[in-house]
Design a protein around this motif. Structure first.
Motif, mmCIF file in Angstrom:
data_model
loop_
_atom_site.group_PDB
_atom_site.id
_atom_site.type_symbol
_atom_site.label_atom_id
_atom_site.label_comp_id
_atom_site.label_asym_id
_atom_site.label_seq_id
_atom_site.Cartn_x
_atom_site.Cartn_y
_atom_site.Cartn_z
ATOM 1 N N ARG A 128 0.830 -1.208 0.000
ATOM 2 C CA ARG A 128 0.000 0.000 0.000
ATOM 3 C C ARG A 128 0.864 1.258 0.000
ATOM 4 O O ARG A 128 0.528 2.261 -0.632
ATOM 5 C CB ARG A 128 -0.886 -0.035 1.258
ATOM 6 C CG ARG A 128 -1.796 1.136 1.439
ATOM 7 C CD ARG A 128 -2.960 1.039 0.452
ATOM 8 N NE ARG A 128 -3.748 2.257 0.429
ATOM 9 C CZ ARG A 128 -3.394 3.360 -0.217
ATOM 10 N NH1 ARG A 128 -2.256 3.406 -0.882
ATOM 11 N NH2 ARG A 128 -4.169 4.436 -0.212
ATOM 12 N N VAL A 129 2.010 1.215 0.689
ATOM 13 C CA VAL A 129 2.869 2.409 0.761
ATOM 14 C C VAL A 129 4.025 2.319 -0.241
ATOM 15 O O VAL A 129 4.910 3.166 -0.253
ATOM 16 C CB VAL A 129 3.440 2.621 2.188
ATOM 17 C CG1 VAL A 129 2.324 2.788 3.196
ATOM 18 C CG2 VAL A 129 4.369 1.466 2.603
ATOM 19 N N GLY A 130 4.009 1.266 -1.071
ATOM 20 C CA GLY A 130 5.003 1.160 -2.139
ATOM 21 C C GLY A 130 6.377 0.720 -1.678
ATOM 22 O O GLY A 130 7.387 1.047 -2.302
ATOM 23 N N LEU A 131 6.470 -0.051 -0.590
ATOM 24 C CA LEU A 131 7.779 -0.470 -0.087
ATOM 25 C C LEU A 131 7.886 -1.990 0.078
ATOM 26 O O LEU A 131 8.699 -2.480 0.862
ATOM 27 C CB LEU A 131 8.063 0.204 1.257
ATOM 28 C CG LEU A 131 8.450 1.675 1.178
ATOM 29 C CD1 LEU A 131 8.563 2.262 2.574
ATOM 30 C CD2 LEU A 131 9.768 1.858 0.435
ATOM 31 N N GLN A 148 9.086 7.221 6.705
ATOM 32 C CA GLN A 148 7.743 7.627 7.117
ATOM 33 C C GLN A 148 6.689 6.717 6.486
ATOM 34 O O GLN A 148 5.667 6.411 7.093
ATOM 35 C CB GLN A 148 7.501 9.103 6.740
ATOM 36 C CG GLN A 148 6.265 9.710 7.376
ATOM 37 C CD GLN A 148 6.285 9.681 8.909
ATOM 38 O OE1 GLN A 148 6.286 8.614 9.535
ATOM 39 N NE2 GLN A 148 6.307 10.853 9.517
ATOM 40 N N ARG A 149 6.970 6.228 5.279
ATOM 41 C CA ARG A 149 6.028 5.300 4.637
ATOM 42 C C ARG A 149 5.974 3.979 5.414
ATOM 43 O O ARG A 149 4.916 3.369 5.555
ATOM 44 C CB ARG A 149 6.450 5.038 3.189
ATOM 45 C CG ARG A 149 6.117 6.177 2.260
ATOM 46 C CD ARG A 149 6.740 5.998 0.894
ATOM 47 N NE ARG A 149 6.389 7.110 0.032
ATOM 48 C CZ ARG A 149 5.283 7.147 -0.721
ATOM 49 N NH1 ARG A 149 4.456 6.121 -0.723
ATOM 50 N NH2 ARG A 149 5.016 8.200 -1.461
ATOM 51 N N VAL A 150 7.155 3.557 5.916
ATOM 52 C CA VAL A 150 7.168 2.335 6.732
ATOM 53 C C VAL A 150 6.337 2.563 7.996
ATOM 54 O O VAL A 150 5.553 1.699 8.422
ATOM 55 C CB VAL A 150 8.616 1.920 7.115
ATOM 56 C CG1 VAL A 150 8.604 0.729 8.082
ATOM 57 C CG2 VAL A 150 9.414 1.573 5.870
ATOM 58 N N ALA A 151 6.495 3.758 8.590
ATOM 59 C CA ALA A 151 5.725 4.072 9.801
ATOM 60 C C ALA A 151 4.229 4.065 9.488
ATOM 61 O O ALA A 151 3.411 3.592 10.297
ATOM 62 C CB ALA A 151 6.151 5.429 10.347
ATOM 63 N N VAL A 180 4.109 11.826 1.013
ATOM 64 C CA VAL A 180 3.494 11.306 2.239
ATOM 65 C C VAL A 180 2.091 11.874 2.398
ATOM 66 O O VAL A 180 1.145 11.161 2.754
ATOM 67 C CB VAL A 180 4.375 11.641 3.461
ATOM 68 C CG1 VAL A 180 3.611 11.423 4.759
ATOM 69 C CG2 VAL A 180 5.645 10.793 3.439
ATOM 70 N N MET A 181 1.939 13.158 2.085
ATOM 71 C CA MET A 181 0.619 13.790 2.233
ATOM 72 C C MET A 181 -0.386 13.168 1.266
ATOM 73 O O MET A 181 -1.555 12.913 1.638
ATOM 74 C CB MET A 181 0.775 15.291 1.965
ATOM 75 C CG MET A 181 -0.274 16.147 2.601
ATOM 76 S SD MET A 181 -0.444 15.846 4.359
ATOM 77 C CE MET A 181 -2.196 16.103 4.511
ATOM 78 N N GLU A 182 0.075 12.905 0.044
ATOM 79 C CA GLU A 182 -0.822 12.277 -0.939
ATOM 80 C C GLU A 182 -1.241 10.885 -0.452
ATOM 81 O O GLU A 182 -2.391 10.465 -0.627
ATOM 82 C CB GLU A 182 -0.131 12.186 -2.307
ATOM 83 C CG GLU A 182 -0.115 13.544 -3.011
ATOM 84 C CD GLU A 182 0.807 13.556 -4.222
ATOM 85 O OE1 GLU A 182 1.409 12.492 -4.528
ATOM 86 O OE2 GLU A 182 0.943 14.626 -4.838
ATOM 87 N N LEU A 183 -0.285 10.197 0.185
ATOM 88 C CA LEU A 183 -0.594 8.867 0.710
ATOM 89 C C LEU A 183 -1.665 8.956 1.798
ATOM 90 O O LEU A 183 -2.629 8.173 1.812
ATOM 91 C CB LEU A 183 0.684 8.233 1.270
ATOM 92 C CG LEU A 183 0.579 6.830 1.840
ATOM 93 C CD1 LEU A 183 0.055 5.849 0.797
ATOM 94 C CD2 LEU A 183 1.932 6.358 2.357
#
Lengths: 237, 403
Positions: A128-131, A148-151, A180-183
């Protein structure tokens, strides 16, 4: 979803009482994206820590997902934090000794979830966060935006009822912050309830609703000259 | 359980983990072997000695006149037997746990490959009964066998019969047919075995290996200046009174002799003074070692709790209960101590091999290893408990603080 009524938080020393929150009221509905703004020392972070059950409050009432949390013991508060709340911190707050997979897994382990389900949720959240391709990487091997995406993946993996974000882009450069905001916006569109604390009016403007705190109290932005001036400055800048 | 993530975390802190693992391994190796040696020493304190110890007092005499000794001994014995409460008195050249009066290489024949060292006890008439020797096979010496046996031919009695202990009999004649066999002392003298007694400890047996601590041969001997020990038997409750009376009597009869009397209990006690001291020193070594290890664990755990305070706050914020945090640190400690124990087991075995080779220690029985492991696990858990409780009290709000 989150309702605080006449809530107060007082820090007491032998000689002085300091109100971090005073007669504070807020009502966040399910599915809302609310930005809580205010200047430094206004009580934003205190609000967040109380909303996230990281701290207790002194007076008033706090209902979270229909539960009065004021009388809960430490274990019950931990359980609610684990099952109903997802945290996104400014400093990412990943555990440096653990790789991406293990970091996302931590809250699921505390929930006592079976390994197969944990793995499925972790993979879903990281995709979902692309990682999903960075499972074995350690936080130090990732950029700030990726951390931050992992968080965020860690917060999402537990399917929380409420996401609490504390200056989620505060430690990121503009491009990473935008990502991050778009996510977060995508996650909100999918139905999540998000409460984001920020002092950045630009970020706050992307939320559905803004709640402003000054001196520990919610204020109407239209009646607060300081905010009007800040908003005017940011819109011209 | 969080074992996999904890291992991953430990892997990131290899150096301090390796150091504490080594400390625990060393403690495990020392502890297992030390406890084993302490056990051996304690067992030696209770070494069996099939004589009537509680009934006996022993008067050592020195400076007797060699020219008159053969006549003085029967006179002295008669006087001792006349003391109220005395039920028997005899002379010996040496006593169990006392000073050695000679060790001989004994065998079943001049060509035998087996020739263990055995202590030589020479007994005056009535000696077996006074000592309370327990005859398992055969018979005691007859009056004529005492009279016929003297030291006029040299160091060894010129008699023809001996009584041996059960251990020595089994060592020399494992098939169990010692009675009637010839016991060779060196390659020239041999004696017929007429009796086998229950095991009697050798003189100086506190410093003799356990396997041969009961290898002894009893020779009959006519009154001789070689007799330096008067053994007096009485009821246990009369021992002290008999001891003082016997000393006084011999002083009166032989004022020029140096006389020292002791109960047999005192003799046994003195014989194992060094053994007891050694056991206590090892207990102290174990305590110091375990204390140092415990402090090492406390120090490292406390340091890690301080270092990971924010990480603990994060864990609390995302749902860990206090019990989860406590369990995390206790589990982490358990894993570290387990690694140390695994290495310590190998080290224990190595240390034991070294001690076996250089100090004639027996092989370490396997059950000492789990005892060592359980002790270290317990110490590890107790040592880590304080820091772990401290960690469990870190509030979740720490996660939001930048410092």
């Amino acid at each position: 979803m989150l309702k605080m009524t006449h809530l107060s938080k007082v820090y007491r020393t032998e000689v002085v009482e300091t109100y971090a929150l005073r007669d504070f009221n807020i009502d966040v509905k399910e599915g809302e994206f609310v930005a809580v703004t205010g200047p430094s020392g206004s009580g934003k972070t205190t609000f967040l820590t109380i909303a996230g059950l990281l701290e207790t409050f002194t007076g008033g009432e706090y209902m979270l997902d229909g539960v009065d949390v004021s009388g809960l013991n430490d274990n019950a508060r931990s359980k609610i934090r684990n099952e109903k709340i997802g945290f996104i911190f400014q400093a990412f707050n990943l555990i440096p000794d653990l790789n991406v997979f293990d970091n996302v897994e931590v809250p699921l382990r505390y929930r006592g979830m079976k390994a197969a389900e944990r793995k499925q949720r972790i993979m879903d959240a990281l995709e979902r966060v692309g990682l999903a391709s960075r499972l074995k990487h350690y936080p130090a091997e990732l950029s700030g935006g990726q951390q931050q995406r992992v968080a965020i993946a860690r917060a999402l993996a537990g399917s929380p009822r409420l996401l609490l974000a504390d200056e989620p882009t505060g430690n990121l450069d503009t491009q990473m912050a935008r990502g991050v905001m778009e996510l977060l916006e995508d996650i909100h569109r999918e139905g999540a309830t998000i409460v984001m604390v920020t002092h950045d009016p630009e970020l706050a403007a992307r939320a559905q609703r803004n709640v402003h705190i000054i001196d520990g109290q919610e204020v109407d932005i239209a009646e607060e000259p300081r905010f009007q001036a800040e908003q005017a400055a940011s819109s011209h800048g | 359980m969080d074992i996999a993530p904890i291992f991953a975390s430990l892997h990131k802190h290899r150096t301090p983990v390796a150091l504490i693992v080594l400390e625990i391994a060393l403690a495990c190796a020392v502890f297992c072997n030390a406890v084993f040696i302490i056990g051996q020493r304690v067992a030696e304190l209770g070494m069996s000695n099939a004589i009537a110890e509680s009934h006996l007092v022993v008067i050592s005499v020195n400076g007797s006149n060699p020219d008159t000794a053969r006549a003085d001994i029967p006179r002295n014995l008669a006087a001792l037997r006349g003391i109220p409460g005395v039920t028997g008195a005899a002379v010996m050249t040496s006593i169990p746990f006392g000073q050695s009066a000679g060790v001989d290489g004994v065998s079943t024949g001049p060509d035998s490959q087996v020739h263990p060292g055995a202590s030589r006890y020479m007994l005056g008439e009535g000696g077996p009964r006074v000592l309370g020797l327990r005859l398992l096979k055969g018979r005691f010496f007859g009056p004529g066998e005492y009279a016929d046996s003297t030291l006029r031919g040299g160091m060894m009695p010129n008699g023809h019969v001996v009584i041996i202990t059960q251990s020595l009999a089994q060592r020399l004649w494992p098939s169990g047919h010692a009675l009637g066999q010839q016991l060779w002392v060196g390659s020239e003298k041999h004696y017929a075995v007429i009796g086998v007694t229950a095991d009697v400890a050798r003189p100086g047996s506190s410093s003799i290996g356990r396997g041969s601590a009961h290898y002894a041969v009893f020779f009959p001997l006519a009154p001789d200046p070689a007799f330096t020990q008067y053994v007096v038997r009485s009821a246990p409750q009369n021992r002290q009174r008999v001891l003082h009376a016997a000393e006084a009597k011999l002083h009166t009869l032989a004022p020029n002799m140096v006389i020292k009397g002791q109960t047999f209990a005192q003799i046994r006690d003195q014989a194992f003074t060094a053994t007891r001291s050694m056991a206590w020193v090892l207990v102290l070594v174990c305590l110091v070692m375990l204390t140092v290890t415990a402090f090492g664990i406390v120090g490292l755990s406390s340091f890690w709790v301080r270092q990971r305070r924010r990480q603990i706050g994060i864990r609390r914020a995302i749902g860990a209960t206090r019990a989860n945090i406590l369990r995390y640190f206790q589990t982490e400690n358990f894993l570290i101590v387990s690694l140390g124990i695994a290495l310590g087991m190998v080290l224990s075995w190595g240390v034991n091999l070294y001690l076996m080779k250089h100090y004639e220690l027996p092989r370490l029985p396997w059950h000492y290893l789990p005892v060592g492991a359980l002790t270290l696990w317990l110490i590890g858990q107790l040592a880590a408990l304080g820091p772990a409780l401290h960690a469990s009290r870190v509030p979740p709000v720490v996660a939001t603080r930048s410092v």
